[in-house]
Design an enzyme around this catalytic site. Structure first.
Site, PDB file in Angstrom:
ATOM      1  N   SER A  19     -19.062 -39.077 -14.960  1.00 30.31           N
ATOM      2  CA  SER A  19     -18.741 -39.437 -16.336  1.00 30.31           C
ATOM      3  C   SER A  19     -18.806 -38.327 -17.377  1.00 30.31           C
ATOM      4  O   SER A  19     -19.799 -37.618 -17.506  1.00 30.31           O
ATOM      5  CB  SER A  19     -19.684 -40.562 -16.778  1.00 30.31           C
ATOM      6  OG  SER A  19     -19.826 -40.600 -18.171  1.00 30.31           O
ATOM      7  N   PHE A  20     -17.747 -38.208 -18.145  1.00 26.64           N
ATOM      8  CA  PHE A  20     -17.708 -37.346 -19.332  1.00 26.64           C
ATOM      9  C   PHE A  20     -18.666 -37.882 -20.392  1.00 26.64           C
ATOM     10  O   PHE A  20     -19.408 -37.128 -21.028  1.00 26.64           O
ATOM     11  CB  PHE A  20     -16.287 -37.305 -19.904  1.00 26.64           C
ATOM     12  CG  PHE A  20     -16.206 -36.860 -21.337  1.00 26.64           C
ATOM     13  CD1 PHE A  20     -16.119 -35.519 -21.662  1.00 26.64           C
ATOM     14  CD2 PHE A  20     -16.218 -37.792 -22.372  1.00 26.64           C
ATOM     15  CE1 PHE A  20     -16.062 -35.106 -22.987  1.00 26.64           C
ATOM     16  CE2 PHE A  20     -16.154 -37.391 -23.698  1.00 26.64           C
ATOM     17  CZ  PHE A  20     -16.076 -36.043 -24.001  1.00 26.64           C
ATOM     18  N   SER A  21     -18.639 -39.188 -20.610  1.00 24.11           N
ATOM     19  CA  SER A  21     -19.349 -39.785 -21.738  1.00 24.11           C
ATOM     20  C   SER A  21     -20.852 -39.541 -21.699  1.00 24.11           C
ATOM     21  O   SER A  21     -21.463 -39.205 -22.709  1.00 24.11           O
ATOM     22  CB  SER A  21     -19.077 -41.295 -21.795  1.00 24.11           C
ATOM     23  OG  SER A  21     -17.714 -41.541 -22.016  1.00 24.11           O
ATOM     24  N   THR A  66     -14.880 -47.825 -19.100  1.00 22.58           N
ATOM     25  CA  THR A  66     -13.889 -47.032 -18.383  1.00 22.58           C
ATOM     26  C   THR A  66     -13.360 -47.810 -17.178  1.00 22.58           C
ATOM     27  O   THR A  66     -13.686 -48.986 -16.987  1.00 22.58           O
ATOM     28  CB  THR A  66     -14.474 -45.666 -17.968  1.00 22.58           C
ATOM     29  OG1 THR A  66     -13.425 -44.830 -17.478  1.00 22.58           O
ATOM     30  CG2 THR A  66     -15.559 -45.805 -16.918  1.00 22.58           C
ATOM     31  N   LYS A  70     -11.473 -51.937 -18.434  1.00 22.01           N
ATOM     32  CA  LYS A  70     -10.974 -51.955 -19.816  1.00 22.01           C
ATOM     33  C   LYS A  70     -10.264 -53.256 -20.170  1.00 22.01           C
ATOM     34  O   LYS A  70     -10.265 -53.674 -21.330  1.00 22.01           O
ATOM     35  CB  LYS A  70     -10.036 -50.765 -20.055  1.00 22.01           C
ATOM     36  CG  LYS A  70     -10.752 -49.426 -20.018  1.00 22.01           C
ATOM     37  CD  LYS A  70      -9.829 -48.272 -20.368  1.00 22.01           C
ATOM     38  CE  LYS A  70     -10.584 -46.955 -20.255  1.00 22.01           C
ATOM     39  NZ  LYS A  70      -9.797 -45.815 -20.763  1.00 22.01           N
ATOM     40  N   GLY A 130       1.931 -45.104 -14.746  1.00 22.44           N
ATOM     41  CA  GLY A 130       0.807 -46.019 -14.580  1.00 22.44           C
ATOM     42  C   GLY A 130       0.863 -47.156 -15.580  1.00 22.44           C
ATOM     43  O   GLY A 130       1.445 -47.021 -16.659  1.00 22.44           O
ATOM     44  N   LEU A 209      -4.048 -37.534 -18.633  1.00 19.13           N
ATOM     45  CA  LEU A 209      -5.288 -38.091 -19.180  1.00 19.13           C
ATOM     46  C   LEU A 209      -6.515 -37.623 -18.414  1.00 19.13           C
ATOM     47  O   LEU A 209      -7.639 -37.710 -18.912  1.00 19.13           O
ATOM     48  CB  LEU A 209      -5.228 -39.620 -19.175  1.00 19.13           C
ATOM     49  CG  LEU A 209      -4.725 -40.283 -20.463  1.00 19.13           C
ATOM     50  CD1 LEU A 209      -3.323 -39.827 -20.831  1.00 19.13           C
ATOM     51  CD2 LEU A 209      -4.777 -41.796 -20.352  1.00 19.13           C
ATOM     52  N   TYR A 211      -9.293 -35.143 -17.007  1.00 21.44           N
ATOM     53  CA  TYR A 211      -9.929 -33.939 -17.559  1.00 21.44           C
ATOM     54  C   TYR A 211     -10.702 -33.158 -16.501  1.00 21.44           C
ATOM     55  O   TYR A 211     -11.175 -32.054 -16.761  1.00 21.44           O
ATOM     56  CB  TYR A 211     -10.880 -34.332 -18.712  1.00 21.44           C
ATOM     57  CG  TYR A 211     -12.023 -35.214 -18.273  1.00 21.44           C
ATOM     58  CD1 TYR A 211     -13.252 -34.662 -17.894  1.00 21.44           C
ATOM     59  CD2 TYR A 211     -11.873 -36.588 -18.206  1.00 21.44           C
ATOM     60  CE1 TYR A 211     -14.290 -35.466 -17.465  1.00 21.44           C
ATOM     61  CE2 TYR A 211     -12.906 -37.400 -17.786  1.00 21.44           C
ATOM     62  CZ  TYR A 211     -14.118 -36.833 -17.420  1.00 21.44           C
ATOM     63  OH  TYR A 211     -15.141 -37.627 -16.982  1.00 21.44           O
ATOM     64  N   GLY A 232      -6.791 -34.359 -20.663  1.00 22.75           N
ATOM     65  CA  GLY A 232      -7.356 -35.425 -21.470  1.00 22.75           C
ATOM     66  C   GLY A 232      -8.658 -35.101 -22.179  1.00 22.75           C
ATOM     67  O   GLY A 232      -9.259 -35.987 -22.785  1.00 22.75           O
TER      68      GLY A 232
END
Length: 249
Positions: A19-21, A66, A70, A130, A209, A211, A232
């Site tokens: 996870s980026f978040s 995510t 969603k 997508g 999108l 990253y 992204g």
């Protein structure tokens, strides 16, 4: 600035150790201004575990959402923002003062803000690769930018074309190609959407999108033929900061 104490936030998803978040907000909260705030991953195998997660974590103040939840999370929410309702996907949840859950979409904002500086007058139409939750936010942003778009999926349906139909004429008509699929995400970094990349030109934008990796195979292939490429990462920064504002308003 005033410290905001003892507030928990997190990310809802599946297989989200990458996870980026979590990294982004943990770093943000390391600043003494944000002492007392924490951020963690809530990795659940099925969306029906969400109710138990809420019961076991009554002090949560906000969540990011995510893949693949969603859209699946929406029935569990008490209310949606106007834009989240129109988009049909949620990536931010605010826990309101009266204990209700309100869903927002900040993906569209992050995408729009990161794409806008790249646009030229000849970027007139977009292909969205997508049809998942992320693609819905992208489509909404394109609507706001007055850029017509067409979805691409593995199976043709109403208003959706399949990859087999993409050819030189397609690339003449669509100057922005946006990968909203997970194809090419680490660790499968050699994978890429099935496109005739030789038809990219310097008049095209190839936006991914993804990253991680920072330059996907999709981007590398498009760049080889002169396309402007973008990953992204900036979109994630913008959507994360928008989520932070929502949690604090």
């Amino acid at each position: 600035m005033i410290d905001i104490l003892r507030r928990r936030f997190g990310l809802l998803g599946r297989n989200i150790s990458y996870s980026f978040s979590k990294g982004y907000f943990t770093e943000k909260f390391s600043d003494e201004v944000f002492v007392g705030n924490s951020y963690e991953n809530f990795d659940i195998s099925e969306i029906n575990h969400f109710a138990g997660l809420l019961k076991n974590n009554p002090d949560l103040k906000g969540l990011n959402v995510t893949i693949p939840y969603k859209e699946q999370v929406i029935p569990y929410l008490d209310k949606l923002s106007t834009k989240a309702k129109l988009i049909g996907a949620v990536n931010t949840i605010k826990f309101t003062k009266n204990g209700k859950l309100k869903g927002y979409n900040t993906d569209y904002y992050g995408f729009k803000k990161s794409l806008k500086p790249l646009l030229q007058p000849y970027h007139k139409k977009a292909l969205i690769l997508g049809t998942g939750g992320a693609s819905k936010g992208v489509a909404f942003a394109l609507d706001e930018l007055d850029i017509p778009y067409t979805f691409v999926s593995r199976e043709a349906k109403e208003n959706i074309i399949d990859y087999d139909l993409i050819n030189a004429t397609t690339f003449d008509n669509f100057q922005i190609i946006i990968n909203c699929t997970p194809v090419g995400t680490s660790p499968n970094i050699e994978a890429c959407p099935d496109l005739p990349y030789e038809f990219f030109t310097d008049k095209h934008i190839a936006y991914d999108l993804i990253y991680n990796p920072a330059e996907t195979q999709f981007m590398k292939n498009a760049k080889k033929y002169g396309a402007i490429t973008k990953n992204g990462y900036d979109m994630l920064i913008f959507q994360a900061e928008k989520a932070w504002k929502i949690w604090n308003k």
